[in-house]
Motif scaffolding. Structure first.
Motif, mmCIF file in Angstrom:
data_model
loop_
_atom_site.group_PDB
_atom_site.id
_atom_site.type_symbol
_atom_site.label_atom_id
_atom_site.label_comp_id
_atom_site.label_asym_id
_atom_site.label_seq_id
_atom_site.Cartn_x
_atom_site.Cartn_y
_atom_site.Cartn_z
ATOM 1 N N SER A 120 0.922 -1.262 0.123
ATOM 2 C CA SER A 120 0.106 -0.029 -0.126
ATOM 3 C C SER A 120 0.707 1.349 0.103
ATOM 4 C CB SER A 120 -1.031 0.028 1.239
ATOM 5 O OG SER A 120 -1.523 1.190 1.303
ATOM 6 N N GLU A 123 2.517 1.660 -3.416
ATOM 7 C CA GLU A 123 1.705 2.216 -4.440
ATOM 8 C C GLU A 123 1.099 3.446 -4.398
ATOM 9 O OE1 GLU A 123 0.858 0.637 -7.091
ATOM 10 O OE2 GLU A 123 1.978 -1.092 -6.640
ATOM 11 N N THR A 124 1.419 4.262 -3.181
ATOM 12 C CA THR A 124 0.990 5.567 -3.066
ATOM 13 C C THR A 124 1.737 6.560 -2.791
ATOM 14 O OG1 THR A 124 0.703 4.923 -0.509
ATOM 15 C CG2 THR A 124 -1.595 4.742 -1.879
#
Length: 241
Positions: A120, A123-124
């Motif tokens: 996460s 990806e961010t």
């Protein structure tokens, strides 16, 4: 004289019914259940100074897993050792640092949940998937060995400090991932023989591995390992093909 015969037949029938019942109970029944593993992970995330200045650049990321002493309490606990401690003291790193907390005082790391958090964050943020690094101390070091076997294509390099090292793991680790192991030879919590055997096995299998074995040092070998600037220079030089 017929009564015993009748009783004998009744006993025989009862025995057959009992055997039939046992046979039915031992039959394998195929079934399926979907489970959901929910974990609440608190974490710290560090951004290098350059991150905001250079908005076109992708950065590396170091995943740090703490030891058992910092588990299950306030998240402030993980600032006591390793990279988080150095960050509090003002050290700068050339990559992001992700430091989650194991919420369980007496349980191992939930490595599946850690990877979900890692994915996460990757990806961010502007993180290069070819430059994800892994390190851990003590219980976190044991989890690092586990992660390297379960996700062999994810990490560009790994450093393990005084962690348990199950020898069969050696056959599952990616040969293209450089490894650096640290351990004190007076460790009474996790014997230095754990690292000795694993390093010897990996060398025998021609892995790219470095070993720093501290003489006269006990379990707290992380105080030396993580203050070694060469470790972070080495991390920053690694990249997956």
């Amino acid at each position: 004289m017929q009564i015993p015969k009748i009783l004998h037949v009744s006993f025989l029938l009862a025995t057959l019914f009992l055997l039939e019942g046992c046979a039915a109970q031992s039959t394998l029944i195929e079934d399926e259940v979907k489970t959901v593993n929910i974990e609440n992970l608190k974490y710290y995330l560090y951004y290098p100074e350059e991150y905001e200045a250079d908005t076109e650049k992708d950065f590396g990321l170091l995943l740090f897993l703490h030891g058992g002493g910092e588990s299950g309490g306030e998240i402030e606990e993980i600032k006591k050792n390793g990279p988080p401690k150095l960050l509090v003291e003002g050290k700068q790193f050339p990559f992001l640092v992700l430091a989650p907390q194991n919420p369980h005082k007496r349980k191992w790391w939930n490595t599946g949940a850690v990877v979900k958090l890692l994915d996460s964050v990757v990806e961010t943020n502007r993180v290069s998937k070819k430059r994800i690094y892994l390190t851990g101390l003590s219980r976190g070091g044991s989890a690092a060995w586990e992660l390297s076997t379960q996700y062999p294509d994810k990490f560009a390099a790994m450093a393990v400090v005084c962690g348990m090292a199950p020898l069969p793991y050696a056959h599952w680790i990616d040969k293209d991932m450089p490894i650096w192991v640290f351990h004190g030879d007076r460790d009474k919590v996790i014997s230095v023989e754990e690292s000795d055997r694993m390093v010897a096995k990996l060398k025998e299998m021609n892995y790219d591995i470095k070993y720093t074995r501290y003489k006269g040092v006990g379990h707290n070998s992380w105080s030396r390992a993580y203050t070694n600037d060469s470790l972070y220079i080495w991390f920053n030089q690694q990249k997956r093909d």
